[in-house]
Scaffold this motif. Sequence first.
Motif, PDB file in Angstrom:
ATOM      1  N   ALA A   1      -4.386  -5.663  -8.251  1.00  0.00           N
ATOM      2  CA  ALA A   1      -4.761  -4.361  -8.798  1.00  0.00           C
ATOM      3  C   ALA A   1      -4.835  -3.399  -7.631  1.00  0.00           C
ATOM      4  CB  ALA A   1      -6.110  -4.438  -9.519  1.00  0.00           C
ATOM      5  N   PHE A   2      -5.016  -2.123  -7.928  1.00  0.00           N
ATOM      6  CA  PHE A   2      -5.165  -1.153  -6.845  1.00  0.00           C
ATOM      7  C   PHE A   2      -6.177  -0.079  -7.240  1.00  0.00           C
ATOM      8  CE2 PHE A   2      -1.519   0.386  -9.352  1.00  0.00           C
ATOM      9  CZ  PHE A   2      -1.916   1.688  -9.636  1.00  0.00           C
ATOM     10  N   MET A   3      -6.700   0.578  -6.226  1.00  0.00           N
ATOM     11  CA  MET A   3      -7.607   1.705  -6.405  1.00  0.00           C
ATOM     12  C   MET A   3      -7.067   2.885  -5.610  1.00  0.00           C
ATOM     13  SD  MET A   3     -11.278  -0.260  -5.944  1.00  0.00           S
ATOM     14  CE  MET A   3     -12.245   1.055  -6.712  1.00  0.00           C
ATOM     15  N   LEU A   4      -7.080   4.055  -6.211  1.00  0.00           N
ATOM     16  CA  LEU A   4      -6.680   5.288  -5.539  1.00  0.00           C
ATOM     17  C   LEU A   4      -7.918   6.178  -5.395  1.00  0.00           C
ATOM     18  CD1 LEU A   4      -3.430   6.115  -7.586  1.00  0.00           C
ATOM     19  CD2 LEU A   4      -3.679   4.576  -5.617  1.00  0.00           C
ATOM     20  N   PHE A   5      -8.097   6.762  -4.213  1.00  0.00           N
ATOM     21  CA  PHE A   5      -9.274   7.576  -3.937  1.00  0.00           C
ATOM     22  C   PHE A   5      -8.885   8.958  -3.431  1.00  0.00           C
ATOM     23  CE2 PHE A   5     -10.514   3.178  -3.176  1.00  0.00           C
ATOM     24  CZ  PHE A   5     -11.737   3.083  -3.829  1.00  0.00           C
ATOM     25  N   LYS A   6      -9.586   9.968  -3.895  1.00  0.00           N
ATOM     26  CA  LYS A   6      -9.531  11.261  -3.240  1.00  0.00           C
ATOM     27  C   LYS A   6     -10.404  11.182  -1.985  1.00  0.00           C
ATOM     28  CE  LYS A   6      -7.008  13.578  -6.256  1.00  0.00           C
ATOM     29  NZ  LYS A   6      -7.622  14.296  -7.379  1.00  0.00           N
ATOM     30  N   LYS A   7      -9.992  11.846  -0.935  1.00  0.00           N
ATOM     31  CA  LYS A   7     -10.703  11.775   0.347  1.00  0.00           C
ATOM     32  C   LYS A   7     -12.162  12.215   0.204  1.00  0.00           C
ATOM     33  CE  LYS A   7     -10.719  11.173   4.854  1.00  0.00           C
ATOM     34  NZ  LYS A   7     -10.524   9.848   5.453  1.00  0.00           N
ATOM     35  N   GLU A   8     -12.413  13.153  -0.713  1.00  0.00           N
ATOM     36  CA  GLU A   8     -13.749  13.729  -0.852  1.00  0.00           C
ATOM     37  C   GLU A   8     -14.795  12.731  -1.332  1.00  0.00           C
ATOM     38  OE1 GLU A   8     -10.576  16.473  -0.769  1.00  0.00           O
ATOM     39  OE2 GLU A   8     -10.992  14.984  -2.353  1.00  0.00           O
ATOM     40  N   VAL A   9     -14.387  11.631  -1.931  1.00  0.00           N
ATOM     41  CA  VAL A   9     -15.392  10.714  -2.493  1.00  0.00           C
ATOM     42  C   VAL A   9     -16.060   9.862  -1.419  1.00  0.00           C
ATOM     43  CG1 VAL A   9     -14.117  10.579  -4.662  1.00  0.00           C
ATOM     44  CG2 VAL A   9     -13.834   8.769  -2.964  1.00  0.00           C
ATOM     45  N   GLU A  10     -15.494   9.818  -0.235  1.00  0.00           N
ATOM     46  CA  GLU A  10     -16.029   8.931   0.794  1.00  0.00           C
ATOM     47  C   GLU A  10     -17.481   9.238   1.132  1.00  0.00           C
ATOM     48  OE1 GLU A  10     -13.707   8.208   4.244  1.00  0.00           O
ATOM     49  OE2 GLU A  10     -11.827   7.975   3.139  1.00  0.00           O
ATOM     50  N   GLY A  11     -17.877  10.479   1.059  1.00  0.00           N
ATOM     51  CA  GLY A  11     -19.266  10.824   1.359  1.00  0.00           C
ATOM     52  C   GLY A  11     -20.193  10.660   0.174  1.00  0.00           C
TER      53      GLY A  11
ATOM     54  N   ARG B   1       0.837  -1.206   0.000  1.00  0.00           N
ATOM     55  CA  ARG B   1       0.000   0.000   0.000  1.00  0.00           C
ATOM     56  C   ARG B   1       0.876   1.261   0.000  1.00  0.00           C
ATOM     57  NH1 ARG B   1      -5.056  -0.895   1.536  1.00  0.00           N
ATOM     58  NH2 ARG B   1      -4.420  -2.538   2.974  1.00  0.00           N
ATOM     59  N   GLU B   2       1.928   1.237   0.770  1.00  0.00           N
ATOM     60  CA  GLU B   2       2.813   2.400   0.848  1.00  0.00           C
ATOM     61  C   GLU B   2       3.582   2.615  -0.454  1.00  0.00           C
ATOM     62  OE1 GLU B   2       5.119   1.554   4.332  1.00  0.00           O
ATOM     63  OE2 GLU B   2       3.654   2.484   5.692  1.00  0.00           O
ATOM     64  N   LEU B   3       4.021   1.533  -1.086  1.00  0.00           N
ATOM     65  CA  LEU B   3       4.741   1.655  -2.349  1.00  0.00           C
ATOM     66  C   LEU B   3       3.829   2.183  -3.461  1.00  0.00           C
ATOM     67  CD1 LEU B   3       6.895  -1.592  -2.220  1.00  0.00           C
ATOM     68  CD2 LEU B   3       7.795   0.725  -2.503  1.00  0.00           C
ATOM     69  N   VAL B   4       2.588   1.696  -3.513  1.00  0.00           N
ATOM     70  CA  VAL B   4       1.624   2.218  -4.492  1.00  0.00           C
ATOM     71  C   VAL B   4       1.400   3.702  -4.253  1.00  0.00           C
ATOM     72  CG1 VAL B   4      -0.770   2.136  -5.274  1.00  0.00           C
ATOM     73  CG2 VAL B   4       0.469   0.008  -4.869  1.00  0.00           C
TER      74      VAL B   4
ATOM     75  N   VAL C   1      -5.495   4.092  -0.484  1.00  0.00           N
ATOM     76  CA  VAL C   1      -5.156   3.063  -1.465  1.00  0.00           C
ATOM     77  C   VAL C   1      -5.848   1.769  -1.069  1.00  0.00           C
ATOM     78  CG1 VAL C   1      -3.312   1.657  -2.464  1.00  0.00           C
ATOM     79  CG2 VAL C   1      -2.903   4.081  -1.938  1.00  0.00           C
ATOM     80  N   ALA C   2      -6.609   1.202  -1.990  1.00  0.00           N
ATOM     81  CA  ALA C   2      -7.230  -0.110  -1.772  1.00  0.00           C
ATOM     82  C   ALA C   2      -6.550  -1.135  -2.666  1.00  0.00           C
ATOM     83  CB  ALA C   2      -8.728  -0.057  -2.073  1.00  0.00           C
ATOM     84  N   LEU C   3      -6.323  -2.317  -2.124  1.00  0.00           N
ATOM     85  CA  LEU C   3      -5.728  -3.418  -2.882  1.00  0.00           C
ATOM     86  C   LEU C   3      -6.844  -4.389  -3.263  1.00  0.00           C
ATOM     87  CD1 LEU C   3      -2.571  -4.013  -0.646  1.00  0.00           C
ATOM     88  CD2 LEU C   3      -2.767  -2.583  -2.704  1.00  0.00           C
ATOM     89  N   VAL C   4      -7.040  -4.572  -4.555  1.00  0.00           N
ATOM     90  CA  VAL C   4      -8.122  -5.417  -5.065  1.00  0.00           C
ATOM     91  C   VAL C   4      -7.546  -6.409  -6.067  1.00  0.00           C
ATOM     92  CG1 VAL C   4      -9.932  -3.698  -4.665  1.00  0.00           C
ATOM     93  CG2 VAL C   4      -8.684  -3.694  -6.834  1.00  0.00           C
ATOM     94  N   PRO C   5      -8.254  -7.511  -6.369  1.00  0.00           N
ATOM     95  CA  PRO C   5      -7.678  -8.540  -7.235  1.00  0.00           C
ATOM     96  C   PRO C   5      -7.603  -8.175  -8.710  1.00  0.00           C
ATOM     97  CG  PRO C   5      -9.875  -9.181  -6.509  1.00  0.00           C
ATOM     98  CD  PRO C   5      -9.490  -7.980  -5.715  1.00  0.00           C
ATOM     99  N   ASN C   6      -8.485  -7.290  -9.180  1.00  0.00           N
ATOM    100  CA  ASN C   6      -8.464  -6.892 -10.592  1.00  0.00           C
ATOM    101  C   ASN C   6      -9.336  -5.656 -10.782  1.00  0.00           C
ATOM    102  OD1 ASN C   6     -11.270  -7.893 -11.076  1.00  0.00           O
ATOM    103  ND2 ASN C   6     -10.303  -9.879 -10.742  1.00  0.00           N
ATOM    104  N   PHE C   7      -9.226  -5.048 -11.940  1.00  0.00           N
ATOM    105  CA  PHE C   7     -10.004  -3.853 -12.236  1.00  0.00           C
ATOM    106  C   PHE C   7     -11.500  -4.111 -12.099  1.00  0.00           C
ATOM    107  CE2 PHE C   7     -12.688  -1.634 -15.266  1.00  0.00           C
ATOM    108  CZ  PHE C   7     -12.459  -0.306 -14.946  1.00  0.00           C
ATOM    109  N   SER C   8     -11.982  -5.199 -12.681  1.00  0.00           N
ATOM    110  CA  SER C   8     -13.420  -5.463 -12.711  1.00  0.00           C
ATOM    111  C   SER C   8     -14.000  -5.578 -11.304  1.00  0.00           C
ATOM    112  CB  SER C   8     -13.710  -6.741 -13.500  1.00  0.00           C
ATOM    113  OG  SER C   8     -13.419  -6.562 -14.865  1.00  0.00           O
ATOM    114  N   TYR C   9     -13.287  -6.256 -10.410  1.00  0.00           N
ATOM    115  CA  TYR C   9     -13.768  -6.365  -9.033  1.00  0.00           C
ATOM    116  C   TYR C   9     -13.885  -4.983  -8.395  1.00  0.00           C
ATOM    117  CZ  TYR C   9     -13.998  -7.431  -4.073  1.00  0.00           C
ATOM    118  OH  TYR C   9     -14.394  -7.482  -2.754  1.00  0.00           O
TER     119      TYR C   9
END
Length: 361
Positions: free
Chosen positions: A210-220, A59-62, A73-81
């Motif tokens: 795979a990974f997902m990156l989020f801006k903090k603002e999307v949580e709501g 997570r830190e390296l991503v 940063v979320a770690l997921v198995p693939n884009f589709s998931y």
Amino acid sequence: MENLRKGFPVLEQYTYLNTAASGLLPESVWEFRQNHDLDFLLGGSVFKEKQADILTETRELVGEFFNCVPSQVALVPNFSYGFNTLLEGLDKPQKALLLKNDYPSLNWAMESRNFEISYAEIDQNLEKNIAEAFENQQPDFFAFSIVQYINGIKIDLDFIKKLKQKYPETLFFADGTQFCGTEEFNFEESGLDVLICSTYKWLNAGYGNAFMLFKKEVEGKIAPKALGFGSLQGKYKAHQGNFIEKFEPGHQDTLNYGSLAEALKLMKKIGIGEISSTIESLSVTAKSEFKKMNLLEESVIKRKTHSSIFNIKGGEKLFQYLKSKNIIISQRGEGIRVSFHYFNTEKELDFLIKELKKFGV
């Protein structure tokens, strides 16, 4: 240049111009995978105690590589998931904008749900088409691939940043699978709200990660519903039910996410600047040569900048001929797709062009 090829045994057998289909597995990643399973074989649950450390490091390296705080940063198995989990967290119906004939895993996931969908054309006027679609449709979110998988057309990320500034309430979701690992990218300074990337292509991390990156603002604005008892809390998931945990239900695969960490270490060692300049040089030369040979579609020729993915004119006979010369490529769309990564060389490009001319292209 030869130093960039070390650790990829495939390159000793083939002229490998197919990263857009599948990246190569570096020897360093293979060695990690062997050691990982040996530790598990010999340690059992003792090894399990180290899992949180592997996931934290990944997570830190991503986050470091793409400038995103690790807690987003979320770690997921693939884009589709990841993408389907994201879409299930959106209220429906909403107005969505897609690119016509974008990657199926992106468009199909959207079209299978109750969204009001409009499309922008992918051609030499891509950014203009998107701007006009925004004016006419006012979408609630825009989902797109940064680089198109068939012909390599790359969206202007400066345009996306300006578009986000003009439409701050619209959510921007990007597929970075054909982009991440080809040039430097700063997620925090981008116009994207969410980026999702399968890492078996340009990051050379193997399958299942795979990974997902989020801006903090999307949580709501997004409410994913997935939960699982087995998900490790770890350093960046401090409380039960936090936002990132909802994309990581259940036990995480440390073999595959650890492979991503090792792949990122290799790219970090080489340097993203070196990687980017090598890819760009090959792309510019390839585009010039393919243009001379009348192998490219007009929409690609007329673009100022391009990725290192090209769809050249040719059918089954040319495809089989190139394969017979141990040139590894793919059939996509109406032509043959070739793609160049940092471990490719101008010598390989010259060989491809030589064989194309021999065939009579």
